[in-house]
Design a protein around this motif. Sequence first.
Motif, PDB file in Angstrom:
ATOM      1  N   GLU A 113       0.749  -1.241   0.077  1.00 37.19           N
ATOM      2  CA  GLU A 113       0.080  -0.238   0.153  1.00 37.19           C
ATOM      3  C   GLU A 113       0.974   1.196   0.045  1.00 37.19           C
ATOM      4  O   GLU A 113       1.803   1.267   0.622  1.00 37.19           O
ATOM      5  N   PRO A 114       0.517   2.326  -0.591  1.00 41.38           N
ATOM      6  CA  PRO A 114       1.384   3.551  -0.744  1.00 41.38           C
ATOM      7  C   PRO A 114       1.419   4.326   0.451  1.00 41.38           C
ATOM      8  O   PRO A 114       0.523   4.190   1.467  1.00 41.38           O
ATOM      9  N   GLU A 115       2.879   4.531   0.652  1.00 42.11           N
ATOM     10  CA  GLU A 115       3.118   5.457   1.924  1.00 42.11           C
ATOM     11  C   GLU A 115       3.326   6.866   1.416  1.00 42.11           C
ATOM     12  O   GLU A 115       4.075   7.148   1.006  1.00 42.11           O
ATOM     13  N   TYR A 116       2.070   7.757   1.818  1.00 41.06           N
ATOM     14  CA  TYR A 116       1.894   9.040   1.204  1.00 41.06           C
ATOM     15  C   TYR A 116       2.768   9.913   1.847  1.00 41.06           C
ATOM     16  O   TYR A 116       2.776  10.238   2.989  1.00 41.06           O
ATOM     17  N   LEU A 167       9.296   3.393  -9.223  1.00 46.56           N
ATOM     18  CA  LEU A 167       9.326   2.066 -10.101  1.00 46.56           C
ATOM     19  C   LEU A 167       8.183   2.007 -11.123  1.00 46.56           C
ATOM     20  O   LEU A 167       8.652   1.636 -12.496  1.00 46.56           O
ATOM     21  N   ALA A 168       7.117   2.802 -11.241  1.00 47.11           N
ATOM     22  CA  ALA A 168       6.221   3.019 -12.287  1.00 47.11           C
ATOM     23  C   ALA A 168       6.810   3.563 -13.421  1.00 47.11           C
ATOM     24  O   ALA A 168       6.892   3.231 -14.811  1.00 47.11           O
ATOM     25  N   LEU A 169       7.608   4.680 -13.114  1.00 46.45           N
ATOM     26  CA  LEU A 169       8.133   5.593 -14.175  1.00 46.45           C
ATOM     27  C   LEU A 169       9.411   4.927 -14.892  1.00 46.45           C
ATOM     28  O   LEU A 169       9.456   4.974 -16.071  1.00 46.45           O
ATOM     29  N   ILE A 170      10.113   3.973 -13.845  1.00 45.29           N
ATOM     30  CA  ILE A 170      11.355   3.731 -14.555  1.00 45.29           C
ATOM     31  C   ILE A 170      10.837   2.217 -15.447  1.00 45.29           C
ATOM     32  O   ILE A 170      11.534   2.110 -16.629  1.00 45.29           O
ATOM     33  N   LEU A 235       4.160  -3.127 -17.667  1.00 41.35           N
ATOM     34  CA  LEU A 235       3.077  -2.277 -17.697  1.00 41.35           C
ATOM     35  C   LEU A 235       2.097  -2.420 -16.666  1.00 41.35           C
ATOM     36  O   LEU A 235       1.350  -1.423 -16.119  1.00 41.35           O
ATOM     37  N   PRO A 236       1.765  -3.673 -16.458  1.00 43.09           N
ATOM     38  CA  PRO A 236       0.555  -3.837 -15.434  1.00 43.09           C
ATOM     39  C   PRO A 236       0.828  -3.393 -14.062  1.00 43.09           C
ATOM     40  O   PRO A 236       0.078  -2.788 -13.355  1.00 43.09           O
ATOM     41  N   ILE A 237       2.443  -3.616 -13.766  1.00 39.73           N
ATOM     42  CA  ILE A 237       2.772  -3.142 -12.428  1.00 39.73           C
ATOM     43  C   ILE A 237       2.612  -1.572 -12.469  1.00 39.73           C
ATOM     44  O   ILE A 237       2.144  -1.060 -11.449  1.00 39.73           O
ATOM     45  N   SER A 238       3.009  -0.891 -13.411  1.00 45.42           N
ATOM     46  CA  SER A 238       2.881   0.693 -13.416  1.00 45.42           C
ATOM     47  C   SER A 238       1.565   1.002 -13.119  1.00 45.42           C
ATOM     48  O   SER A 238       0.977   2.126 -12.702  1.00 45.42           O
ATOM     49  N   GLN A 239       0.501   0.365 -14.321  1.00 46.11           N
ATOM     50  CA  GLN A 239      -0.964   0.600 -13.884  1.00 46.11           C
ATOM     51  C   GLN A 239      -1.310   0.521 -12.541  1.00 46.11           C
ATOM     52  O   GLN A 239      -2.241   1.175 -12.000  1.00 46.11           O
ATOM     53  N   ARG A 240      -1.115  -0.562 -12.092  1.00 43.61           N
ATOM     54  CA  ARG A 240      -1.379  -1.178 -10.775  1.00 43.61           C
ATOM     55  C   ARG A 240      -1.007   0.088  -9.650  1.00 43.61           C
ATOM     56  O   ARG A 240      -1.819   0.291  -8.737  1.00 43.61           O
ATOM     57  N   ILE A 241       0.135   0.532  -9.843  1.00 43.53           N
ATOM     58  CA  ILE A 241       0.824   1.451  -9.096  1.00 43.53           C
ATOM     59  C   ILE A 241      -0.161   2.821  -8.872  1.00 43.53           C
ATOM     60  O   ILE A 241      -0.510   3.397  -8.103  1.00 43.53           O
ATOM     61  N   MET A 242      -0.495   3.057 -10.356  1.00 44.73           N
ATOM     62  CA  MET A 242      -1.477   4.281 -10.300  1.00 44.73           C
ATOM     63  C   MET A 242      -2.815   3.884  -9.800  1.00 44.73           C
ATOM     64  O   MET A 242      -3.587   5.057  -9.180  1.00 44.73           O
ATOM     65  N   GLN A 243      -3.196   2.894  -9.848  1.00 41.65           N
ATOM     66  CA  GLN A 243      -4.768   2.453  -9.157  1.00 41.65           C
ATOM     67  C   GLN A 243      -4.796   2.522  -7.765  1.00 41.65           C
ATOM     68  O   GLN A 243      -5.615   2.966  -6.999  1.00 41.65           O
TER      69      GLN A 243
END
Length: 265
Positions: A113-116, A167-170, A235-243
């Motif tokens: 889970e993201p740590e904001y 990670l998503a950007l890389i 790409l799915p990991i990047s998409q999931r991170i954005m979600q």
Amino acid sequence: MRNEDTTQHFPVDPADPFLSSLYTDMNHILRQLADKHIEVEEKSLYYESILRVMTHEIRNSIAPVASLSADLLKHLDHTSVSQQREELEVINSQAKNLTAFLDSYHRLTHLPEPEYKTVTIQALFTKLERLLQAEPGSGRIVYSAGKADRSTGKELQMYGDANLVTLALINLIRNALQAVEEQQDGIVKVDACIGASGRLLITITDNGPGIPSERLSAIFTPFYSTKSGGSGIGLPISQRIMQLHGGKLSVSSIPNVRTTFKMEF
């Protein structure tokens, strides 16, 4: 609400402040219920696609293992040691491939889970430059961070998990670099700005060959890859991170002109 009919709404009665407030809250609950239904349907389709691909890949990996092991057992007394070794090496290779595939699935489905925290886009881009400096073609990357407010010169900021977004950007930048690696004028632009909706946008654009329209709908499907040796999870990991950040990742492409991945927070 009992029938889960989210198309109906309570009329707002301005003549009665109490009822007006109550109906407004009830309509808000109905909208949330509708959004939850859409989210559940999207997740169901997402995991169904993962299950289909997993079933296909596991069957493909197990089939030669089952065939070779059965052949070994049947003809063990009449098979030379060298032939046994060859077939066992194939079985071992398939087992390793299957393990690598399952490891990829684990990475995809076990993101934290993201740590904001609040971080400036400039600091995020500086971190990216350091991490990607050894990447082939990293000199082709051009970063540009706009201002949150041009009148005050306030720096653009992001509220999110810097590690996950990095990670998503890389993943996205590496794909873009691979797309332009055979072009002399190949360039990858990483831009950040505030969009018309008032949301933070980060775009990654390359001038590579592009993505054919028939492939655009499939590129976010887990384990789908057209690259030799590609895992199909970047790409799915990047998409999931954005979600996980309550945002979305989208793509547009004009073949032989440009391809743009847009991260909307």
